[in-house]
Motif scaffolding. Structure first.
Motif, short mmCIF file in Angstrom:
data_model
loop_
_atom_site.label_atom_id
_atom_site.label_comp_id
_atom_site.label_asym_id
_atom_site.label_seq_id
_atom_site.Cartn_x
_atom_site.Cartn_y
_atom_site.Cartn_z
N GLY A 112 10.51 -21.69 -57.21
CA GLY A 112 11.05 -22.87 -56.67
C GLY A 112 10.79 -24.25 -57.11
O GLY A 112 9.71 -24.67 -57.46
N LYS A 113 12.09 -24.94 -57.11
CA LYS A 113 11.71 -26.41 -57.71
C LYS A 113 12.34 -27.44 -56.65
O LYS A 113 12.32 -28.54 -56.94
CB LYS A 113 12.63 -26.51 -58.96
N SER A 114 12.56 -27.00 -55.30
CA SER A 114 13.07 -28.02 -54.51
C SER A 114 12.29 -28.22 -53.27
O SER A 114 11.79 -29.13 -52.70
CB SER A 114 14.51 -27.79 -54.50
N ASP A 115 11.97 -27.00 -52.75
CA ASP A 115 11.13 -26.95 -51.52
C ASP A 115 9.62 -27.40 -51.43
O ASP A 115 8.92 -26.93 -52.35
CB ASP A 115 11.14 -25.33 -50.77
N GLN A 134 -4.81 -23.66 -54.14
CA GLN A 134 -4.21 -24.37 -52.75
C GLN A 134 -4.09 -25.64 -52.93
O GLN A 134 -4.67 -26.62 -53.69
CB GLN A 134 -5.25 -24.13 -51.55
N THR A 135 -2.93 -26.24 -52.33
CA THR A 135 -2.75 -27.91 -52.35
C THR A 135 -2.70 -28.25 -50.72
O THR A 135 -2.20 -27.61 -50.02
CB THR A 135 -1.04 -27.98 -52.86
N SER A 136 -2.89 -29.40 -50.68
CA SER A 136 -2.90 -30.15 -49.38
C SER A 136 -1.45 -30.97 -49.29
O SER A 136 -1.57 -31.51 -48.13
CB SER A 136 -4.15 -31.06 -49.02
N ALA A 137 -1.05 -31.23 -50.27
CA ALA A 137 0.22 -32.23 -50.07
C ALA A 137 1.54 -31.19 -50.30
O ALA A 137 1.56 -29.89 -50.59
CB ALA A 137 0.13 -33.36 -51.14
N SER A 138 2.66 -31.84 -50.33
CA SER A 138 3.91 -31.21 -50.56
C SER A 138 4.16 -31.28 -52.03
O SER A 138 4.54 -32.14 -52.78
CB SER A 138 5.05 -31.87 -49.55
N HIS A 139 4.32 -29.80 -52.51
CA HIS A 139 4.84 -29.79 -53.90
C HIS A 139 5.66 -28.47 -53.89
O HIS A 139 5.43 -27.44 -53.03
CB HIS A 139 3.45 -29.63 -54.67
#
Length: 453
Positions: A112-115, A134-139
């Motif tokens: 996915g490249k948009s969500d 894991q990420t804490s921000a929106s990526h």
């Protein structure tokens, strides 16, 4: 990018998956804290091992993910029959997830490249170690996979889930990583990855030593060159930071850098990544401009450990014959002026090595060796603050370890051109030697006459 990559050597850790019967009417989900207690684990991550069906497969046996039904079909019973059962981590069952992110170092272009959400992925590095991302921000999925691929040699990485399914709980200090938090103990989930150090009671001193973590921000990068004069700041920053990292790692400290090559590295991403890593200390490596002279270091207005760190680094810088303009603070409208000092959760400082636009001062860091000396001085100041001993003799410190990517380039160029080790060292000591080696390695790659094709 705000991302945490936790890596575990399976020689040192027991790693297993545990799941409850998700299809049961009661859906017996448990909080991450409860999973840790029930499994006797030191650390647990949400696995998002769903009980769902799907079609299609690839060579790794992914059928809409390694779901509970598919595992059962392979004779791997996990979470069936009303009891939670462990599933071993092995080559026959690398991870459990629903989408391939990386295979043999190549990112899956269908990601996915948009969500944009917080993300949860896990897999194996080429050396066999387990990695949980894991990420804490929106990526996006694609952004996270690219970031991991650029930093590590990845054999396999699978996307787990996103949003509230991203979570980790650490027993030792009660630390909960839950970007989309549901409750003080983590979101109730039905499957987890469990981590437990082997022979924990027999190696407390070593474990305590290894528990120290440091984050190194590398100022500027990519299209942002930083200050330019008798040297380019972004390049000098990276050499200093790499030397600092290698010296710290050699003394048992875990280190994460904001970048390990020339790439975009905005300060807001540095701060987010630092906070996600949750280190004991952090430094941001810079060099100065404006016609001045000497080293200076900034710490928080509140003093504390940050001020101690600044003073310890300053002492080491003076030992390598660079004069100091002092340990400083700067007031801003929101308290500390600099974001790296103000917004990081751990004690943090900003190191300004030399003035790149002052000829005599720039000469203090005018070669790779001198830049590495700055990095080692920073590392010694950090070790002093952490209370970790190191060699205090006047002998020349060991050369910092060359990063894997550069070492591969050196080997390729040396083999293709038939150069001696002494000649390679001469090239590397040139101001832009590392960059030159990488360019030559790329040229060798595409040469028809090259032994490597």
């Amino acid at each position: 990018m705000s991302i945490r990559c936790d890596i575990y050597d399976r020689k040192q850790y027991d790693i297993w998956f545990a799941a409850a019967p998700y299809a049961a009417a009661s859906k017996p989900a448990k909080t991450l804290r409860q999973w840790a207690a029930d499994e006797g684990a030191d650390i647990v991550y949400n696995l998002a091992l769903f009980n769902m069906t799907g079609q299609g497969s690839d060579r790794y046996g992914v059928i809409k993910g390694r779901t509970l039904q598919y595992l059962k079909a392979k004779g791997k019973v996990c979470g069936y029959g009303g009891t939670a059962e462990r599933l071993s981590l092995g080559s026959e069952n690398v991870v459990s997830g629903w989408k391939l992110a990386i295979k043999d170092g190549k990112v899956n272009e269908s990601l996915g490249k948009s969500d944009r959400r917080s993300r949860n992925m896990c897999g194996l590095l080429t050396d066999g170690r387990y990695i949980h991302v894991q990420t804490s921000a929106s990526h996006t999925e694609y952004e996270v996979a690219q970031c991991v691929r650029d930093r590590y040699d990845v054999k396999l990485l699978f996307v787990q889930d996103a949003g509230g399914s991203t979570g980790m709980y650490r027993v030792s200090d009660g630390y909960l990583f839950a970007p989309e938090k549901e409750g003080a103990n983590g979101r109730p989930v039905c499957s987890v990855v469990c981590i437990k150090r082997k022979n924990k009671t027999t190696t407390p001193k070593e474990e305590n030593k290894m528990s120290k973590k440091v984050f190194i921000g590398v100022g500027h990068g990519g299209s942002d060159s930083g200050a330019v004069g008798y040297m380019v700041e972004k390049k000098a920053n990276l050499v200093m930071a790499l030397a600092c990292r290698d010296y710290l790692v050699a003394h048992g400290v875990e280190v994460r850098m904001s970048r390990t090559k020339d790439e975009e590295d905005p300060i807001n991403e540095e701060v987010r990544e630092c906070n996600a890593y949750n280190p004991d200390l952090a430094i941001d490596v810079h060099n100065n401009s404006g016609g001045g002279d000497g080293f200076e270091v900034y710490h928080t207005l509140n003093g504390g450990t940050g001020k101690v760190l600044a003073q310890n680094i300053e002492k080491q810088i003076i030992k390598i014959d660079q004069n100091s303009r002092g340990c400083k603070t700067r007031q801003g409208q929101r308290g500390d002026y600099y974001a790296f000092v103000r917004d990081t959760k751990c004690p943090a400082v900003i190191c300004e090595g030399v003035f790149v636009d002052t000829k005599a001062d720039a000469a203090q860091a005018g070669t790779k060796e001198k830049q590495q000396a700055f990095g080692i001085a920073y590392a010694k100041g950090i070790l002093d603050t952490l209370g970790i001993k190191y060699d205090t003799s006047t002998a020349k410190p060991a050369e910092p370890v060359t990063d894997a990517e550069t070492q591969a380039a050196i080997t390729k160029v040396q083999k293709a051109a038939g150069l001696s080790g002494k000649t390679m060292q001469y090239l590397l000591e040139y101001e832009y030697g590392v960059e030159l080696i990488h360019k030559l390695a790329a040229a060798v790659k595409y040469s028809k006459n090259s032994p490597s094709g």
